[in-house]
Design an enzyme around this catalytic site. Structure first.
Site, PDB file in Angstrom:
ATOM      1  N   LYS A 157     -67.674 -73.615  21.543  1.00 37.94           N
ATOM      2  CA  LYS A 157     -68.840 -73.168  20.795  1.00 37.94           C
ATOM      3  C   LYS A 157     -69.185 -71.727  21.172  1.00 37.94           C
ATOM      4  CE  LYS A 157     -71.223 -77.690  20.814  1.00 37.94           C
ATOM      5  NZ  LYS A 157     -71.472 -77.903  19.381  1.00 37.94           N
ATOM      6  N   ASP A 211     -71.795 -80.381  26.005  1.00 34.58           N
ATOM      7  CA  ASP A 211     -70.727 -80.189  25.028  1.00 34.58           C
ATOM      8  C   ASP A 211     -70.397 -78.704  24.907  1.00 34.58           C
ATOM      9  OD1 ASP A 211     -68.902 -80.388  22.989  1.00 34.58           O
ATOM     10  OD2 ASP A 211     -70.410 -80.705  21.417  1.00 34.58           O
ATOM     11  N   ASP A 214     -77.093 -83.112  24.104  1.00 30.97           N
ATOM     12  CA  ASP A 214     -76.108 -83.856  23.332  1.00 30.97           C
ATOM     13  C   ASP A 214     -75.964 -85.297  23.813  1.00 30.97           C
ATOM     14  OD1 ASP A 214     -74.594 -83.653  21.047  1.00 30.97           O
ATOM     15  OD2 ASP A 214     -72.743 -83.117  22.072  1.00 30.97           O
ATOM     16  N   LYS A 246     -74.765 -92.103  22.008  1.00 27.96           N
ATOM     17  CA  LYS A 246     -73.849 -91.017  22.379  1.00 27.96           C
ATOM     18  C   LYS A 246     -74.355 -90.347  23.655  1.00 27.96           C
ATOM     19  CE  LYS A 246     -72.463 -86.376  20.825  1.00 27.96           C
ATOM     20  NZ  LYS A 246     -72.647 -85.363  19.745  1.00 27.96           N
ATOM     21  N   ASP A 289     -64.685 -80.079  18.804  1.00 29.64           N
ATOM     22  CA  ASP A 289     -66.148 -80.074  18.856  1.00 29.64           C
ATOM     23  C   ASP A 289     -66.744 -81.239  18.078  1.00 29.64           C
ATOM     24  OD1 ASP A 289     -68.617 -79.163  19.630  1.00 29.64           O
ATOM     25  OD2 ASP A 289     -68.787 -77.660  18.043  1.00 29.64           O
ATOM     26  N   GLU A 331     -66.503 -84.381  18.895  1.00 31.44           N
ATOM     27  CA  GLU A 331     -66.113 -85.355  19.918  1.00 31.44           C
ATOM     28  C   GLU A 331     -67.027 -86.568  19.981  1.00 31.44           C
ATOM     29  OE1 GLU A 331     -69.666 -84.083  21.481  1.00 31.44           O
ATOM     30  OE2 GLU A 331     -68.136 -82.829  20.570  1.00 31.44           O
ATOM     31  N   ARG A 348     -68.247 -88.547  17.688  1.00 29.80           N
ATOM     32  CA  ARG A 348     -67.793 -89.691  16.887  1.00 29.80           C
ATOM     33  C   ARG A 348     -66.593 -90.384  17.531  1.00 29.80           C
ATOM     34  NH1 ARG A 348     -67.105 -85.945  11.802  1.00 29.80           N
ATOM     35  NH2 ARG A 348     -68.742 -84.954  13.026  1.00 29.80           N
TER      36      ARG A 348
END
Length: 444
Positions: free
Chosen positions: A227, A220, A238, A215, A297, A299, A301
């Site tokens: 967030k 993010d 992230d 990933k 949020d 995202e 996956r």
């Protein structure tokens, strides 16, 4: 060149070691109250006041069980100079050297004065290679998001490929739509740095095919489900999954393992703008599955789904994904352990044994099939953020598994960050599980 001896000793063996020392050294040990507590360091001088030897405490069995990689404390506790470890049955010399090499790491790219550390006479070049690969991972995560954006991450992948004779291809921007990576595009399109898919290949086609998927969300914001500030502060990490698979790839290539290696990294920023994807949207993945977006949020996956579907089309012997995916995983096992899910029970056992051996802890969680219904909404095939708050790490893993065919699959939900400095683990970006994975691959 003369090197300074380091005698590592447990509390139990300390009296015998002290007896073997000169009278002046015995007096120095007694005067300083050295008790061989875990991590305790005593610099023993010669008649000129220079360091003649170093004593390093290994504590007792209970203390050692509550720590790991303790030799990683030494490089920054000792003055600059060259040292060697006196071999002893009380510790694994290979692991001690690796811990030392890992402990030398510091992120000083933005410091006016780099940190200098002691050096250890090496008997195992593999330890240095592994530590260098971990340092790559740490450096990538530690870089701020204004530097380590998707474009820069792709450049680092290209540099790694060039250094090892690998091939690296990058699909950028709207080309992702043309080549059927709609989820990667949807998540990354709101950023002014275009989303991309990094595809690196190395090794002989005839060797076992292993595909690593990481990933690469370089920052993010949470998207339109933004967030709160205190949750956004560490979101430069992230892309920790991408950083870790690149570090693992460096280990594999440096060791020239007989593997046909592929690395896939969807590199994006989850940003906010007029064209950001929205809660309630229905998106279609590369393999045709539809996904209801209940939270922008969740995202990671999504971008992994396209990459995993792509990886599966080639039917490799094994697919391994790594991602800083869920807070639920952190609640379950904390920041040190790397939870993993796998469809291969034999591999799970091999990995767990390897993790213990190299002190890179992992913990298996289940692909619990009865929870599959939790990721199945009313109006689409899948839900990217099921309500209820239960089993978040498991439902995320089950979501990813839907994009895998029959290939054996293992997923790591890592934290990618060391919140408090510990031996061989500087505060900041963390290399997690990759030494354990490398150990299993080295034995195949």
């Amino acid at each position: 060149m003369t090197t300074i001896a380091i005698n590592a000793v447990s509390k139990h063996k300390l009296p015998k070691l002290v007896e073997s020392l000169s009278e002046s050294h015995q007096k120095w040990v007694a005067a300083n109250g050295f008790a061989a507590n875990l991590g305790e360091v005593l610099k023993v001088p010669n008649s000129d006041g220079q360091i003649d030897m170093v004593l390093f405490g290994l504590g007792d069995k209970t203390a050692r069980e509550r720590s790991r990689l303790i030799f990683g404390d030494l490089p920054k506790k000792l003055p600059e100079g060259r040292y060697h470890l006196v071999e002893s049955e009380e510790y694994d010399a290979k692991q001690a050297q690796l811990a030392w090499e890992l402990g030398k790491y510091s992120f000083d790219a933005y410091k006016s004065r780099p940190v200098n550390t002691a050096t250890l006479k090496s008997k195992d070049p593999t330890a240095t290679q592994i530590a260098e690969a971990c340092a790559l991972t740490q450096d990538l995560i530690n870089q701020p998001a204004n530097v380590m954006n998707p474009e820069r991450l792709a450049k680092h992948a290209q540099q790694l490929a060039d250094a090892h004779g690998a091939q690296c291809h990058v699909i950028i921007g709207d080309e992702l739509l043309k080549q059927n990576f709609p989820l990667i595009h949807a998540v990354g399109r709101a950023s002014d740095v275009e989303p991309r898919l990094i595809d690196m290949r190395w090794g002989k086609e005839s060797d076992p095919k292993i595909t690593l998927v990481g990933k690469g969300v370089c920052f993010d914001t949470g998207g339109l489900n933004i967030k709160p500030g205190n949750s956004m502060g560490l979101m430069k990490k992230d892309m920790g999954g991408a950083a870790n698979v690149l570090g693992l790839a460096q280990m594999i290539m440096s060791a020239k393992l007989p593997i046909s290696l592929r690395v896939l990294i969807p590199a994006v920023e989850n940003s906010i703008s007029a064209n950001a994807f929205r809660p309630g949207d229905i998106l279609t993945a590369r393999d045709g599955k539809t996904i209801e977006i209940n939270n922008t949020d969740a995202e990671g996956r999504l971008v992994l789904a396209d990459a995993l579907a792509y990886a599966s089309e080639e039917s490799p012997q094994q697919i391994i994904s790594m991602a800083t995916l869920t807070g639920a995983a952190r609640v379950a096992v904390g920041p040190d352990l790397s939870p993993f899910f796998t469809t291969d029970d034999t591999y799970a056992e091999q990995l767990s044994q390897a993790a213990m051996k190299v002190e890179d802890p992992v913990w298996r969680l289940p692909f619990w099939a009865p929870y599959d219904s939790m990721i199945e909404p009313d109006i689409a095939d899948l839900d990217n953020a099921p309500a209820g708050g239960f089993a978040g790490a498991i439902t995320a893993a089950l979501f990813l598994k839907r994009f895998i065919g029959e290939t054996p699959y293992t997923h790591f939900d890592i934290y990618g960050w060391t919140p408090i400095a510990k031996p061989a683990r500087a505060k900041g970006g963390a290399a997690q599980a990759i030494r354990a994975i490398f150990e299993t691959l080295s034995k195949e």
